[in-house]
Each structure stands twice: as C-alpha cells, then as structure tokens.
Design an enzyme around this catalytic site. Structure first.
Site, mmCIF file in Angstrom:
data_model
loop_
_atom_site.group_PDB
_atom_site.id
_atom_site.type_symbol
_atom_site.label_atom_id
_atom_site.label_comp_id
_atom_site.label_asym_id
_atom_site.label_seq_id
_atom_site.Cartn_x
_atom_site.Cartn_y
_atom_site.Cartn_z
ATOM 1 N N GLY A 33 33.077 61.900 -87.977
ATOM 2 C CA GLY A 33 33.579 60.558 -88.264
ATOM 3 C C GLY A 33 32.911 59.991 -89.501
ATOM 4 O O GLY A 33 32.534 60.721 -90.431
ATOM 5 N N SER A 34 32.727 58.675 -89.491
ATOM 6 C CA SER A 34 32.272 57.987 -90.714
ATOM 7 C C SER A 34 30.850 58.353 -91.118
ATOM 8 O O SER A 34 30.456 58.086 -92.260
ATOM 9 C CB SER A 34 32.358 56.483 -90.530
ATOM 10 O OG SER A 34 33.698 56.131 -90.278
#
Lengths: 422, 461
Positions: free
Chosen positions: B205-206
């Site tokens: 993810g981020s």
C-alpha cells in the site's frame, strides 16, 4: 636381493599392523572387554598372517613388488576396523574370508608364478566366464536388488567378482595376439582404416557381456567396471582413440536405452540428480550417506563416535560413508590415496612388464581395481549414479575379498617375472 | 604401449583427483549444512548426549534452555518467541533459530567437536554453545500484547546496525505445549506456525510511496520543489485511478504527508519502468535479505509487465508488489540511515558454555538504497505525516517521529493496516514496521500500535 625386498616389505607390514592395533585400541571404550580382547588378538594374528606371506615369498625366492602387499594390508585393516565397529559378526566372518584370501594369494603366486602359459587358454577363460555369468540368471538368488549370487548353503558366492579376472585374462591374451591387426585395421573406409568383423567381434561380445550384467542381473556397477577396464585395455593395446569413442558410444547407447526401458535404471538416475526428492524412498540410502559424510566434516566424529548405522548396507557398499563420517575428510582422502598408490604400483608393474601379454594383464587388472574403487566412492558421495559394488579390500564380502587377492597375486606375478631376471 | 599405459594412469589419477576435490567440497564446504539438515537423524542422537546451548535475548533473559542432556527444551517466554526462536522436537522437527543454529547449539562446530571429544573421554558433561540474540524480550512481549486479537506482524530494528529488536508474528503458539496442540496448529487457518514477519507476503500500500519518492528524487531533478495538482483521480490508459480524497495543490513533502495517490501514481509513470524497477531493487525487492532465518523474497512485476496501470499501481504499493514486513522495515531503515540499508541480523554472539566468545556479529552495509539528500527530503515528508498528515496517531510526546501509513487493498476483505516509521527523526535509533491483516486503515490501527511500542522502547513516560 630377495631378502632385502621382503625385509622392507615386512617393515612396512609392521606399520600397517600398528595401524590395525591402534584402531582396535580406540574401539576399546565402546565395546565390551571380551570383544576388545578378540579385537586385539585378531589384530595380532592378522599381522602375523601377512608377515608369514612375506616370509614364504622370501623362502621361495619370489620377486613380486614389495609395496603392494603393505598397501593392501592397510586397506584390509581399515575394512576390519570398520567391520568390527559396525557389525562384529560381519567382522568375524570377514576374518575367515581374509584367511581364504591370503591362501588364494599364496596359491596364485606359487602356482601361477610362471604366467607365460596363462595366455594359451584365453578361450577357456571366455567360456568359463560366460558360464559363470549366466549361472546366476538361472540358479541365482537376489540380494540388494542384484540377481548375481549363487547360494551354497553355508556361504554365498558372487561369480561376477571372479569372472572379472577371467575377463581381464581373456582380453590380455586376445589383445596381445591381435593388437597389430586391431591397430592398423584390415578394411579401409576412405581415409579411415577399420578392422574387419573378426576383430570387431570381441568388442561386441564384451558389450554383450556388460548388457547381460546390466539387464539380467541388474548389476549396473559391475557392468560399468568391466566395460571401463575393457576400454582401457583396448586403448593400451591399439592406441586408437576410435575404439574408446565407439565403445563409449555403444555403452552410452545401451545405458540410454535401458534408461527408457527399465524403471529401476530410470529411478537410479533420478535419485542421482535429486536425491532429496526421494529422501524417504529410493534416495534414502544415498541421502543418509551424504548426511554421514557431511556430519564427519574435516576430522570426523572419531572412531565409534558417529552414527553410520543409519545407512543401509553400510558394511558393504557404503562402508566409505562410515569411514568419511568417523575419520572425516582426512581419513577419506587417505583411503583414496591408498587406492592411488595401488594403481600407481600396478601401472609401474605394467610399464616394466616383459611382454605385451604381461603388460596388458597388469594394466587391465589395475584399471579394474581402480575403476571399482572410483565407481563406488563416486556413487556413495553422489559424484556418480549409485551402483552397488564393493570397495575393494575394505567392504564386507567374501567373493570380493578373495577375488581381489587373486587379482593382487596376478599383478605380483607380472612384477615377479620382470624382477627375477635383473 | 608405454605411452598408452601412462595415459591410462593419468586418466585414473584424474578420476581420483576429481574425487578428492569433490569430497573436500562435500565434507567441508557443504558439510555443516548437511550436518544440521533437519532430516539428519544424527541431530536427535546428539540431543540425547549433549546439553543443548542456551538462547538469551540482548539483556540476558533466557529464551530457551535445557536442564540436562536429553531433557525437554524449555521456552520460558512461551509464545513470544514461538516463530523466531522456533523449537526443537523429535516429533515435529526443528524451526527458527533453533534449527538455523543447530550446529552451534549442539557444539558441532569445529572447536566444539574437539572440546566435546575431550569432555567425553574425561567423563564430563558435553555442552553446546550459547546464543545471545539482538532481540529484546520485553519489547517483544509488548509487541505481542498489542498484536493480541490481530493477524499480523511487527518488526523493530536498529537502522544504524541492522540489529533486529522485535520480530513478532501473530497469532503465535506455545512451543512448550506442542504435544497438546500440534494437530490444531496445523489445521488453524490463521497459520500460527508461519512467521509472518519474514514469510508473510503483503501488498505494501502507501508505505511503498517511500520507494517511489526516493526514485523520483534521485531521477527527476527539481521534483522536490514542484507542486502537484490532485483532482481526486488519475486517468491512465483510459482507466480512472481513484484517490482517497481531492488533495488539490500539494508540494512534494505534503503529497507524502497526506499520502496522495494521484501524485505518486503520476510520479511512477514519469519515472518510467526502468528507473522505477531499479529503485525498487536498490531497496531490496527481488533480493533475499541476508538474515539468519529464511526470508521470503519481496517481489514486484517484471519490467516487461511494469507499464501503464501496473506501473501506476505499483508506485502506490498495489499492483503485483508483495513485500514482507521485514522488507518494509529494511526499506524504512534505508531512509532513516541516510540511504544505507545495513544487513539485518538476529544473533549478536555465539559463546561457549564456559563463556568464550566464538562469534560476534559485525554490522555491515547490505544495500545503498538512495542518496542522503533524497533520504533527507523523505524524512521531512514522514515527519510532516506524523505532525499533520495521515500518521498523526504515531506521534510520541517529546520525540520527533517520522512515519508513513498504508491501507493496502487486498482480495480478502478490509484493507491491511500498515505503518512504517522511525524515531527520533533526526537521530534514528529504531525503525518500526507494523502490518495488521484486514484491520482497516493504517493511520487508525497500525500507527497507534507503533506509537505505543516506540514510547516503550525509547523510555517515554
């Protein structure tokens, strides 16, 4: 002259005896007192037996090489130490076989010392060899997957161990007689000179013999050794690499065909390529052997301190793994160097031989023994696919031990003939 | 014929020489691995004869010990070290460091073998060697307490040396009670035997924007001064990648702080396949971290497929990117340590039962991930994320924390909650990586967990 040679031999034998007794002493804390006593007495009587052989040779003016017997004695001592360590019952049986082997050695060096007449009976050897090889196919019993044993009630015999000597005798006689024509060739194919079918015949016959061993007795190792020694001899006789190449091609063809035809051959190759996949089944033996060798490391676990018992057939084909585990890499290399010495001495005898037959015989016997040691050590360490043959003079096995002593005797006879005239 | 015989001799000599070389490799080169192979039946025999060495944490807390040779192994810290220290069992095998360091624990190293041969002759007890780990038992325990109820993993390491302080994977199991629990452990669909910290594969993810940011800073001159416009989506090859919010005009650091997908997906595309892939590799993707335990290699799409939507997705840690928690900790350590990732390690020293030092870990660099200036810019962005961005819950009073959250989409339900960060931001001592499977947003669940752990580790009241 002869007494100097034999005295030096006895001096070296004493060193081998010291080695054997050291082994017996080191085993002492781990086995019972009675067994220890047996081991000590055994060591002394084995040493005495070897010394007596040397004394007998001195008395009979025998000029055979003075280093081969000591080298053999160290190999035999290693075998005895490990057999008593692994399975004392097998050790005791091996002692009986050792006595038979030394007797065979004395008889060979006594009766066949004048070996000139041996080359006259080459076709008899071929016939006898073929009969001995075929017998187990019909009357044999199966052991360890190979149908190559004859059962005599109190003991079992593996004819292929003796046939190997007959094969070398036959080839030495045949090649000595025909080497000129084989080297030149009787037919010509453009630039390439080829011998006719009479000369090709034996080559094909040998190929056939190896295939019989391979297919009917499932004895891949013996087939490989016969064939390798055969190729070495034909090269020595003719110096033609063409024979070696075509012979190797034929063998590879046969091996490839059996890979596709026979499940057990295919399995062996697959186990060789990746034994870990078959760790619990067909690859168990070789992976246990690798564990043993790896656990041995550089200096080994120490005699009696390893666990070679995990390896099936450790006292016969896999005895080198036990040596590697308990004596380490140093011990293993030591054993290999002993075989190198044996081969070196055998080659030296071949180089000094007085005629073609003697030279071919010595070169053939030496290649045979060297290849056998190489093939089984290579198999146990997974350098080569595993083939069940004994480690000469070390593994448990009566036929093998007696046959190898006869081989030693023939080799010594060649050097006796060359030495006595000087 | 003489010549021919000599050639046969050379051939045979060559065969035996090959055998000698191969045997040397087998017994000395490969030997130790074979000796400690978990299927080698000798191990159980050694176990019965030798008092297996003790395993300590960095402060001397006992993690595994054996009373007398042949006794059952005791793990005083129970489930806390179940996967990383592992277990030894005649029935269920050997795992973790217990398996990796079998040779030393059983005194089968060269020196140990020598010493034990004499001890045996003298009738003394034969002993294995002790291990001192880099792990901190109290911190590990705290991490487990915080992981309670989740599936996930926590990694804490020192970015300056690579020493791992916490390696926790939940759910765990009690290695003292394998006999009672074994069938349930095997059947449990939460897979408690799996060490998620080094073997779990998650989309990052981020948190992966740290890598993208480093690639952009090194390869796109002036990018740190640029502003980006975020309309709340990015159109790539006719597809619309939605962002979590409309961020409007953002600076580079700000984009990191608010975790703007649009900006970083666009930066990924601007970087291009080759530079993005190269950056990921320099952060350790596609390479097995040289830890003492087997680590799953973290992966991303091969350059051939790393284009268009796959490239834009990978730039924000989705797509085919799959990482282990250890890998994210190492990537973060690269930022914290001014671009250099140190080799991670778990074993500080090996010493004999009588206290002699046999082996001492020496910190050494593993990879050069990025440049010091790029690491500096990213650190500012991560500080901003904790001050006013998505990682506010990771703040620790009195200590500047740098962090980055992630909420990784996955096919199994709610997003995986991620947090990676380090503290103190200017002189980093600890890197934390937390992943909680299907637990929701990283800023909401993973960041507070990391804050709690940092607070405890740095001694903040």
């Amino acid at each position: 002259m002869v007494h100097l040679l034999r005295r030096q031999e006895r001096y070296l034998l004493l060193i081998a005896g010291g080695y054997l007794l050291t082994g017996a002493v080191i085993l002492y804390p781990d086995i019972s007192a009675v067994n220890a006593l047996i081991a000590g007495l055994t060591g002394l009587s084995v040493l005495t037996a070897f010394l007596l052989v040397s004394v007998f040779w001195q008395a009979s003016c025998y000029y055979g090489d003075g280093f081969l017997l000591p080298v053999t004695a160290v190999l035999v001592a290693t075998g005895l130490i490990f057999l008593f360590r692994l399975d004392p019952a097998a050790g005791l049986r091996q002692l009986v076989w050792l006595a038979a082997g030394l007797a065979a050695l004395v008889l060979t060096t006594r009766l066949l010392a004048d070996m000139r007449f041996l080359s006259d009976y080459k076709y008899i050897y071929a016939l006898a060899g073929a009969v001995f090889l075929i017998l187990p196919i019909f009357f044999g019993v199966e052991r360890g997957g190979s149908r190559s044993w004859l059962d005599f009630g109190i003991f079992q015999l593996q004819p292929s161990e003796f046939v190997k000597i007959l094969v070398i005798l036959f080839l030495a006689g045949f090649l000595a007689e025909n080497r000129a024509i084989l080297a030149v060739g009787s037919k010509s194919l453009g630039f390439l000179a080829l011998p006719g079918p009479q000369e090709w015949g034996p080559l094909l016959a040998m190929w056939g013999v190896s295939l019989i061993l391979l297919i009917f007795q499932n004895d891949l190792g013996t087939a490989l050794i016969y064939y390798g020694a055969f190729l070495a001899m034909i090269y020595v006789a003719t110096a033609r690499f063409f024979y070696v190449l075509s012979g190797a091609g034929l063998f590879l063809g046969g091996a490839l065909a059996s890979y596709f035809l026979f499940e057990h051959v295919r399995m062996r190759i697959e186990v060789w390529l990746n034994p870990w996949r078959f760790l619990d089944t067909a690859g168990y033996q070789v992976t246990q052997s690798l564990f043993a060798l790896g656990s041995g490391g550089m200096a080994g676990a120490g005699l009696g301190q390893g666990y070679p018992g995990f390896i099936p057939a450790v006292h016969t084909d896999f005895i080198f793994a036990a040596v590697g585990e308990e004596m380490g890499l140093l011990g293993g290399i030591g054993i290999i160097l002993l075989f190198v010495s044996f081969v070196f001495l055998g080659i030296r005898i071949a180089l000094r031989a007085r005629d073609d037959f003697a030279a071919l015989l010595a070169a053939g016997l030496t290649s045979l023994l060297g290849l056998q040691a190489f093939v089984i050590i290579g198999g146990v360490t997974r350098l080569l696919p595993l083939t069940g043959v004994t480690l000469p003079f070390i593994s448990y096995g009566g036929s093998s031990l007696v046959a190898n002593f006869i081989l030693l005797g023939l080799l010594l006879n060649v050097s006796h003939e060359a030495g006595k005239k000087i | 014929m003489r010549q021919n015989i000599l050639k046969v001799w050379y051939l045979l000599l060559g065969c035996f020489l090959a055998l000698v070389f191969y045997l040397s490799y087998l017994q000395v080169g490969w030997g130790p691995a074979l000796a400690a192979h978990q299927r080698n039946p000798r191990l159980a025999e050694y176990e019965a004869k030798i008092k297996r060495g003790t395993i300590y944490d960095a402060k001397g807390v006992v993690l595994a010990e054996t009373g007398f040779a042949g006794d059952k192994r005791i793990y005083p810290r129970g489930a806390d070290f179940a996967q990383v220290v592992g277990f030894v069992s005649g029935r269920y095998g050997r795992t973790g460091l217990e398996s990796a360091y079998d040779r030393y624990l059983l005194g089968k190293d060269d020196l140990g073998k020598f010493k034990n041969t004499f001890d045996r002759l003298l009738g003394k007890e034969q002993t294995g060697n002790d291990l001192v780990l880099t792990l901190d038992a109290d911190l590990q325990k705290a991490a487990f307490a915080m992981l309670d109820g989740y599936r996930g993993a926590v990694v804490v390491l020192d970015p300056r040396s690579g020493a791992v302080r916490v390696l926790a994977s939940a759910p765990a199991f009690d290695p003292n009670r394998l006999d009672d629990n074994w069938p349930r452990l095997l059947e449990n669909e939460a897979k408690p035997l799996l060490n998620r910290a080094v073997q779990g594969a998650y989309p990052p993810g981020s948190t992966f924007k740290l890598v993208t940011a480093a690639g952009a800073l090194v390869n796109l001159p002036g990018v740190a001064e640029r502003t980006f416009n975020c309309p709340g989506y990015l159109a790539v090859e006719g597809y619309k990648l939605n962002d979590t919010a409309v961020h409007g005009e953002v600076y580079f650091e700000e984009a990191l702080a608010v975790s703007c997908n649009t900006t970083f997906a666009a930066l990924g595309l601007e970087l291009g396949t080759a530079d993005f892939y190269q950056t990921a590799r320099s952060f350790g993707l596609g390479k097995e971290p040289p830890l003492e335990l087997a680590v799953r290699t973290s992966t991303l799409a091969l350059p051939g497929r790393l284009k268009g939507t796959e490239l834009a997705g990978s730039a924000i840690g989705q797509g085919e990117v799959l990482v282990t928690p250890l890998q994210m900790a190492l990537a973060t350590a690269g930022i914290a340590n001014r671009g250099i990732i140190m080799r991670p390690y778990l074993v500080e020293k090996v010493r004999s039962a009588s206290g002699e030092l046999l082996q001492q870990a020496a910190p050494q660099p593993w990879l050069t991930a990025t440049t010091p200036p790029a690491a500096g810019v990213i650190r500012e962005g991560m500080k901003a994320a904790v001050q006013y961005g998505t990682a506010r819950a990771a703040a620790v009073p009195g200590v500047a924390v740098a962090g980055k959250t992630g909420s990784a989409q996955n096919p199994h339900g709610k997003t995986h909650a991620w947090f990676v960060g380090f503290a103190p931001a200017e002189e980093p001592q600890l890197v934390v990586a937390v992943v909680l499977e299907n637990a929701g947003a990283g800023g909401a669940v993973a960041a507070p967990l990391a804050a709690g752990l940092l607070k405890r580790a740095l001694g903040v009241r």
